[in-house]
Design a protein around this motif. Structure first.
Motif, PDB file in Angstrom:
ATOM      1  N   PRO A  18       0.210  -0.952   0.054  1.00 45.94           N
ATOM      2  CA  PRO A  18       0.048   0.054   0.076  1.00 45.94           C
ATOM      3  C   PRO A  18       1.073   1.407   0.144  1.00 45.94           C
ATOM      4  O   PRO A  18       2.354   1.289   0.027  1.00 45.94           O
ATOM      5  N   ASN A  19       0.187   2.195  -0.156  1.00 41.57           N
ATOM      6  CA  ASN A  19       1.261   3.174  -0.077  1.00 41.57           C
ATOM      7  C   ASN A  19       1.592   3.889   1.079  1.00 41.57           C
ATOM      8  O   ASN A  19       1.117   3.540   2.203  1.00 41.57           O
ATOM      9  N   GLY A  20       2.547   4.300   1.398  1.00 40.83           N
ATOM     10  CA  GLY A  20       3.639   4.923   2.105  1.00 40.83           C
ATOM     11  C   GLY A  20       4.382   2.981   3.088  1.00 40.83           C
ATOM     12  O   GLY A  20       4.148   3.492   4.046  1.00 40.83           O
ATOM     13  N   ALA A  21       4.252   2.300   2.222  1.00 39.32           N
ATOM     14  CA  ALA A  21       4.813   0.850   3.020  1.00 39.32           C
ATOM     15  C   ALA A  21       5.950   0.692   2.262  1.00 39.32           C
ATOM     16  O   ALA A  21       6.698  -0.004   3.375  1.00 39.32           O
ATOM     17  N   LYS A  38       7.745   0.999  -0.517  1.00 38.88           N
ATOM     18  CA  LYS A  38       8.146   0.926  -1.827  1.00 38.88           C
ATOM     19  C   LYS A  38       9.734   1.591  -2.169  1.00 38.88           C
ATOM     20  O   LYS A  38      10.494   0.658  -2.443  1.00 38.88           O
ATOM     21  N   SER A  39       9.244   2.740  -2.801  1.00 38.82           N
ATOM     22  CA  SER A  39      10.414   3.473  -3.376  1.00 38.82           C
ATOM     23  C   SER A  39      11.464   3.725  -2.396  1.00 38.82           C
ATOM     24  O   SER A  39      12.539   3.706  -3.016  1.00 38.82           O
ATOM     25  N   THR A  40      11.026   3.338  -1.211  1.00 31.36           N
ATOM     26  CA  THR A  40      12.580   3.510  -0.987  1.00 31.36           C
ATOM     27  C   THR A  40      13.211   2.437  -0.743  1.00 31.36           C
ATOM     28  O   THR A  40      14.699   2.753  -0.461  1.00 31.36           O
TER      29      THR A  40
END
Length: 64
Positions: free
Chosen positions: A41-44, A46-48
């Motif tokens: 989900p958003n904020g999990a 993934k991008s980091t």
């Protein structure tokens, strides 16, 4: 987790921004020649995680 079939191994990686860890103790192995996805989900984080794997963000702990 070490083996010739793994082209990427991540062990207990923690990373984040400022004083906050966004990802903590991430461990995964991506096999050579296979498609591996990261989902959540958003904020999990993934991008980091992807920025850390790409070398844009230095891991605080663990090995890549």
């Amino acid at each position: 987790m070490t083996g010739p079939a793994n082209s990427l191994e991540v062990r207990d990686v923690s990373a984040g921004y400022g004083g906050s860890d966004i990802i903590t103790s991430v461990t995964l192995a991506a096999a050579q020649g296979r498609i591996t996805t990261i989902a959540g989900p958003n904020g999990a984080g993934k991008s980091t995680l992807m920025k850390t794997l790409a070398g844009l963000l230095r891991p605080r702990l663990g090995q890549i």
